[in-house]
Design a protein around this motif. Structure first.
Motif, PDB file in Angstrom:
ATOM      1  N   VAL A  99      -0.737   3.518  -2.415  1.00  0.00           N
ATOM      2  CA  VAL A  99       0.716   4.767  -2.336  1.00  0.00           C
ATOM      3  C   VAL A  99       0.747   4.147  -3.290  1.00  0.00           C
ATOM      4  N   ARG A 100       1.067   3.221  -4.294  1.00  0.00           N
ATOM      5  CA  ARG A 100       1.189   3.198  -5.083  1.00  0.00           C
ATOM      6  C   ARG A 100      -0.061   3.285  -6.187  1.00  0.00           C
ATOM      7  N   ASP A 101      -0.951   2.573  -6.125  1.00  0.00           N
ATOM      8  CA  ASP A 101      -2.180   3.342  -6.908  1.00  0.00           C
ATOM      9  C   ASP A 101      -2.634   5.345  -6.926  1.00  0.00           C
ATOM     10  N   ASN A 102      -2.130   5.626  -5.239  1.00  0.00           N
ATOM     11  CA  ASN A 102      -2.267   6.928  -5.934  1.00  0.00           C
ATOM     12  C   ASN A 102      -0.807   7.746  -6.091  1.00  0.00           C
ATOM     13  N   ALA A 103       0.190   7.152  -6.104  1.00  0.00           N
ATOM     14  CA  ALA A 103       1.439   7.674  -7.090  1.00  0.00           C
ATOM     15  C   ALA A 103       1.300   7.491  -8.588  1.00  0.00           C
ATOM     16  N   ARG A 104       0.673   6.789  -9.329  1.00  0.00           N
ATOM     17  CA  ARG A 104      -0.128   6.496 -10.853  1.00  0.00           C
ATOM     18  C   ARG A 104      -1.194   7.499 -10.900  1.00  0.00           C
ATOM     19  N   PRO A 119       2.156   5.223 -16.119  1.00  0.00           N
ATOM     20  CA  PRO A 119       1.857   3.845 -15.207  1.00  0.00           C
ATOM     21  C   PRO A 119       3.283   3.597 -14.117  1.00  0.00           C
ATOM     22  N   PRO A 120       3.223   2.835 -13.652  1.00  0.00           N
ATOM     23  CA  PRO A 120       3.876   3.248 -12.372  1.00  0.00           C
ATOM     24  C   PRO A 120       5.670   1.929 -13.255  1.00  0.00           C
ATOM     25  N   ARG A 121       6.514   1.763 -12.840  1.00  0.00           N
ATOM     26  CA  ARG A 121       7.397   1.369 -12.944  1.00  0.00           C
ATOM     27  C   ARG A 121       7.417   0.032 -13.174  1.00  0.00           C
ATOM     28  N   TYR A 122       7.057  -1.118 -12.353  1.00  0.00           N
ATOM     29  CA  TYR A 122       6.465  -2.807 -12.214  1.00  0.00           C
ATOM     30  C   TYR A 122       5.082  -2.170 -12.204  1.00  0.00           C
ATOM     31  N   ALA A 123       5.026  -3.468 -12.995  1.00  0.00           N
ATOM     32  CA  ALA A 123       3.132  -3.493 -12.922  1.00  0.00           C
ATOM     33  C   ALA A 123       2.829  -4.435 -11.492  1.00  0.00           C
ATOM     34  N   TRP A 124       1.841  -4.307 -11.804  1.00  0.00           N
ATOM     35  CA  TRP A 124       0.902  -4.658  -9.944  1.00  0.00           C
ATOM     36  C   TRP A 124       1.082  -6.078  -9.202  1.00  0.00           C
ATOM     37  N   PRO A 125       1.121  -7.072 -10.125  1.00  0.00           N
ATOM     38  CA  PRO A 125       1.657  -8.349 -10.002  1.00  0.00           C
ATOM     39  C   PRO A 125       3.453  -8.319  -8.248  1.00  0.00           C
ATOM     40  N   TRP A 126       3.738  -7.434  -9.246  1.00  0.00           N
ATOM     41  CA  TRP A 126       5.046  -7.544  -8.318  1.00  0.00           C
ATOM     42  C   TRP A 126       4.876  -6.799  -7.073  1.00  0.00           C
ATOM     43  N   VAL A 127       4.250  -6.229  -7.289  1.00  0.00           N
ATOM     44  CA  VAL A 127       4.067  -5.458  -5.327  1.00  0.00           C
ATOM     45  C   VAL A 127       3.955  -6.698  -4.155  1.00  0.00           C
ATOM     46  N   TYR A 128       3.176  -7.952  -5.012  1.00  0.00           N
ATOM     47  CA  TYR A 128       3.197  -9.356  -4.217  1.00  0.00           C
ATOM     48  C   TYR A 128       4.760 -10.247  -4.083  1.00  0.00           C
TER      49      TYR A 128
END
Length: 211
Positions: free
Chosen positions: A94-99, A105-114
């Motif tokens: 859903v984060r990829d879709n939101a982008r 770009p999302p507020r938080y870079a992808w590493p922060w998802v984990y």
């Protein structure tokens, strides 16, 4: 912006959402089972030969009820890991879709998802921030669902209590707490179960916003 994005540009999230909901329901059931066993331990009373952890590295043989709690706890840990994996898979999609929907770009870079779940201090707000960011991009102008705040508040309550997904106490220590003060354990268990149930609504609300 949503109307300008072709459906083929979005990642499918319905199956991931269903898996996450099922895993969250199982996790909630697993914590209910833990709570029931903790009540049974408390009702049985502390054995005459003391706590499982006797100190100085010595442990007495567990009773049948304590042995059963170890099994319940281990199964709960397995379900919890499964829940974490399925939730993160859904959140990543859903984060990829939101982008794609917002074009930003999302507020938080992808590493922060984990990493947002395990980095001290940051784990107090980053995961909620990622979910809120997804909602803003998926449904601009719409109010953040109440389920997000309920989920995050209950999650924090369970985490700081020491029995949430981030808990580090050994099973023998939890058993000792059940003998000595089961009420606090049950309050923490209730917070974790409530967080799992609220997370189901979070998954449903954000998935619906992207359909």
């Amino acid at each position: 912006m949503n109307d300008l994005v072709a459906p083929s540009a979005l990642r499918p999230v319905r199956t991931a959402a269903r898996c996450a909901v099922a895993a969250l329901a199982l996790a909630g059931a697993a914590w209910v089972a833990r709570a029931l066993w903790q009540v049974r331990l408390s009702a049985s009373g502390l054995p005459a030969y003391g706590l499982p952890d006797q100190g100085n590295g010595r442990h007495r043989p567990p009773t049948a009820l304590e042995d059963a709690y170890h099994v319940v706890s281990t199964l709960g840990d397995v379900v919890t890991v499964l829940c974490a994996i399925t939730f993160l898979v859904w959140l990543s999609r859903v984060r990829d879709n939101a982008r794609a929907l917002s074009g930003r770009p999302p507020r938080y870079a992808w590493p922060w998802v984990y990493a947002g779940w395990i980095v001290p201090v940051a784990n107090l707000w980053v995961p909620r921030g990622i979910v809120a960011d997804v909602h803003r991009a998926s449904a601009p102008g719409e109010r953040l669902p109440r389920s997000v705040n309920w989920w995050w508040g209950l999650w924090l309550a369970g985490m700081v209590s020491g029995v949430g997904l981030m808990y580090t106490s050994s099973t023998d220590n939890v058993i000792a707490r059940a003998y000595e003060n089961v009420q606090l354990l049950l309050v923490a268990d209730a917070a974790v179960v409530g967080a799992a149930l609220a997370a189901i609504f979070v998954v449903r609300d954000l998935t619906k916003a992207q359909q």
